[in-house]
Design a protein around this motif. Structure first.
Motif, PDB file in Angstrom:
ATOM      1  N   ALA A 200       0.828  -1.208   0.000  1.00 43.34           N
ATOM      2  CA  ALA A 200       0.000   0.000   0.000  1.00 43.34           C
ATOM      3  C   ALA A 200       0.862   1.258   0.000  1.00 43.34           C
ATOM      4  O   ALA A 200       0.556   2.245  -0.691  1.00 43.34           O
ATOM      5  N   LEU A 201       1.959   1.254   0.763  1.00 45.39           N
ATOM      6  CA  LEU A 201       2.852   2.416   0.781  1.00 45.39           C
ATOM      7  C   LEU A 201       3.495   2.648  -0.581  1.00 45.39           C
ATOM      8  O   LEU A 201       3.624   3.783  -1.037  1.00 45.39           O
ATOM      9  N   VAL A 202       3.909   1.577  -1.243  1.00 48.38           N
ATOM     10  CA  VAL A 202       4.525   1.716  -2.565  1.00 48.38           C
ATOM     11  C   VAL A 202       3.526   2.286  -3.564  1.00 48.38           C
ATOM     12  O   VAL A 202       3.853   3.189  -4.349  1.00 48.38           O
ATOM     13  N   VAL A 203       2.293   1.778  -3.549  1.00 49.16           N
ATOM     14  CA  VAL A 203       1.270   2.289  -4.464  1.00 49.16           C
ATOM     15  C   VAL A 203       0.979   3.757  -4.191  1.00 49.16           C
ATOM     16  O   VAL A 203       0.856   4.573  -5.118  1.00 49.16           O
ATOM     17  N   PHE A 204       0.906   4.140  -2.905  1.00 43.50           N
ATOM     18  CA  PHE A 204       0.656   5.537  -2.548  1.00 43.50           C
ATOM     19  C   PHE A 204       1.784   6.438  -3.040  1.00 43.50           C
ATOM     20  O   PHE A 204       1.555   7.530  -3.556  1.00 43.50           O
ATOM     21  N   LEU A 205       3.038   5.990  -2.901  1.00 42.79           N
ATOM     22  CA  LEU A 205       4.184   6.779  -3.349  1.00 42.79           C
ATOM     23  C   LEU A 205       4.162   6.958  -4.860  1.00 42.79           C
ATOM     24  O   LEU A 205       4.436   8.051  -5.382  1.00 42.79           O
ATOM     25  N   ILE A 206       3.827   5.897  -5.600  1.00 43.43           N
ATOM     26  CA  ILE A 206       3.757   6.002  -7.062  1.00 43.43           C
ATOM     27  C   ILE A 206       2.675   6.989  -7.490  1.00 43.43           C
ATOM     28  O   ILE A 206       2.881   7.825  -8.384  1.00 43.43           O
ATOM     29  N   ILE A 207       1.510   6.919  -6.838  1.00 42.26           N
ATOM     30  CA  ILE A 207       0.421   7.843  -7.180  1.00 42.26           C
ATOM     31  C   ILE A 207       0.819   9.286  -6.884  1.00 42.26           C
ATOM     32  O   ILE A 207       0.559  10.204  -7.669  1.00 42.26           O
ATOM     33  N   ALA A 208       1.482   9.520  -5.730  1.00 44.65           N
ATOM     34  CA  ALA A 208       1.895  10.876  -5.369  1.00 44.65           C
ATOM     35  C   ALA A 208       2.887  11.432  -6.380  1.00 44.65           C
ATOM     36  O   ALA A 208       2.785  12.592  -6.805  1.00 44.65           O
ATOM     37  N   LEU A 209       3.867  10.634  -6.793  1.00 40.90           N
ATOM     38  CA  LEU A 209       4.846  11.095  -7.780  1.00 40.90           C
ATOM     39  C   LEU A 209       4.190  11.382  -9.125  1.00 40.90           C
ATOM     40  O   LEU A 209       4.543  12.351  -9.813  1.00 40.90           O
ATOM     41  N   THR A 210       3.235  10.559  -9.531  1.00 44.80           N
ATOM     42  CA  THR A 210       2.541  10.780 -10.796  1.00 44.80           C
ATOM     43  C   THR A 210       1.743  12.078 -10.772  1.00 44.80           C
ATOM     44  O   THR A 210       1.777  12.874 -11.723  1.00 44.80           O
ATOM     45  N   LEU A 211       1.027  12.336  -9.684  1.00 45.75           N
ATOM     46  CA  LEU A 211       0.265  13.575  -9.559  1.00 45.75           C
ATOM     47  C   LEU A 211       1.185  14.794  -9.558  1.00 45.75           C
ATOM     48  O   LEU A 211       0.882  15.824 -10.168  1.00 45.75           O
ATOM     49  N   GLN A 212       2.325  14.690  -8.886  1.00 44.00           N
ATOM     50  CA  GLN A 212       3.265  15.813  -8.845  1.00 44.00           C
ATOM     51  C   GLN A 212       3.793  16.132 -10.236  1.00 44.00           C
ATOM     52  O   GLN A 212       3.894  17.297 -10.633  1.00 44.00           O
ATOM     53  N   SER A 213       4.126  15.105 -11.027  1.00 38.71           N
ATOM     54  CA  SER A 213       4.607  15.328 -12.390  1.00 38.71           C
ATOM     55  C   SER A 213       3.530  15.970 -13.252  1.00 38.71           C
ATOM     56  O   SER A 213       3.815  16.869 -14.050  1.00 38.71           O
ATOM     57  N   ALA A 214       2.277  15.510 -13.106  1.00 35.76           N
ATOM     58  CA  ALA A 214       1.184  16.081 -13.895  1.00 35.76           C
ATOM     59  C   ALA A 214       0.947  17.550 -13.554  1.00 35.76           C
ATOM     60  O   ALA A 214       0.754  18.388 -14.431  1.00 35.76           O
ATOM     61  N   ILE A 215       0.998  17.889 -12.272  1.00 34.82           N
ATOM     62  CA  ILE A 215       0.786  19.288 -11.850  1.00 34.82           C
ATOM     63  C   ILE A 215       1.907  20.174 -12.366  1.00 34.82           C
ATOM     64  O   ILE A 215       1.683  21.297 -12.846  1.00 34.82           O
ATOM     65  N   GLN A 216       3.153  19.696 -12.328  1.00 32.33           N
ATOM     66  CA  GLN A 216       4.263  20.490 -12.846  1.00 32.33           C
ATOM     67  C   GLN A 216       4.138  20.716 -14.342  1.00 32.33           C
ATOM     68  O   GLN A 216       4.450  21.783 -14.853  1.00 32.33           O
TER      69      GLN A 216
END
Length: 308
Positions: A200-216
């Motif tokens: 669950a932590l790994v999936v959460f980290l991947i989602i957070a990084l993906t959202l950060q890249s999209a916002i940038q």
């Protein structure tokens, strides 16, 4: 503790009166008569506290058979005993096994033995046919009718006898095995829980990084537009302007003349970007001279053009 089922038919004959260690000896004698080499390793012969669940080991030619006795008269032997004997047979490398009881087997035990095909069940009827009639043990004279309390005491005594028999045969091995199974199950559950948390932590980290890249990626064009440099007043240069007579105006003053300020403009110079001509208003004389030249050109064109 698992509840055992009562036997359907309670026997009180001579075989039911013998002790469990005597039953082992009777079976050992029977199989010797059948031509087997018998190793009586049960507690009835060795007086040890633990026999591993094997009472007799029979050998004849290539056959190696394990025998386990259950001298139960009040309760049916469950299917667990069948599975335990199968495990012992596999560990010993035996070719077959025989489970004997002086009472009855449950239906589940019969189905388990039939399904496996390597375990032979001998119930009370079969056992009595094998051993034949036994002499009746001498018993004290008892009243023909017993009270309810006496019958209950006899039932409790038989249950205690069965429990003591299992304790002598197996010791605390079953209890320790059950504790080991509980501990193993708990460790497996804890390991599975930790794996789920890490996933669950790994999936959460991947989602957070993906959202950060999209916002940038969305904000990058906006940042570029807002950071475009503007032309500042101090970056502008004053370009020299020429008047109608060909003189160069610098800050509103023709070279060699006094400064002339146009009151309509209000200033003698304006800040313009480098390389561009500043806008100015023409004087009345300059406008009249321009009109005269235009009229002159029109007359010359009219005179030189033939009539249509």
């Amino acid at each position: 503790m698992k509840v055992l089922k009562d036997v359907r038919h309670r026997r009180t004959d001579a075989l039911a009166q013998v002790r469990w260690d005597q039953l082992e000896s009777l079976l050992a004698g029977y199989y010797r008569e059948q031509g087997y080499t018998v190793d009586h390793c049960g507690t009835g012969a060795t007086s040890s506290r633990f026999d591993g669940g094997i009472d007799l080991k029979l050998r004849k030619d290539d056959a190696y058979i394990l025998v386990q006795c259950k001298h139960w008269n009040a309760k049916q032997v469950p299917h667990n005993a069948v599975h335990e004997l199968i495990g012992l047979m596999v560990n010993e490398g035996a070719t077959g096994a025989i489970l004997v009881t002086s009472g009855e087997f449950t239906r589940a035990a019969i189905e388990a033995a039939t399904r496996q095909g390597h375990v032979q069940l001998v119930d009370g009827d079969d056992l009595r046919g094998m051993l034949g009639p036994l002499p009746e043990p001498a018993q004290p004279t008892l009243p023909q009718s017993r009270s309810l309390a006496q019958r209950a005491a006899a039932t409790v005594g038989e249950r205690l006898l069965s429990a003591v028999e299992d304790r002598i045969r197996y010791g605390s091995h079953r209890k320790s095995s059950r504790k080991g199974m509980v501990a193993t199950t708990a460790r497996s559950a804890l390991t599975l829980l930790l794996v789920k948390i890490v996933f669950a932590l790994v999936v959460f980290l991947i989602i957070a990084l993906t959202l950060q890249s999209a916002i940038q990626a969305i904000l990058r064009p906006l940042n570029s537009a807002t950071t475009t440099p503007l032309v500042r007043a101090q970056d502008l240069v004053l370009a020299p302007a020429a008047d109608a007579s060909g003189g160069v105006l610098r800050n509103g003053v023709r070279s060699g003349q006094e400064e002339v300020v146009d009151p309509t403009i209000g200033t003698t110079s304006q800040a313009v970007p480098a390389g561009t001509q500043p806008h100015r208003k023409y004087t009345g004389a300059e406008l009249r001279e321009s009109q005269r030249q235009a009229d002159e050109a029109a007359r010359i064109i009219e005179a030189s053009t033939p009539e249509m």
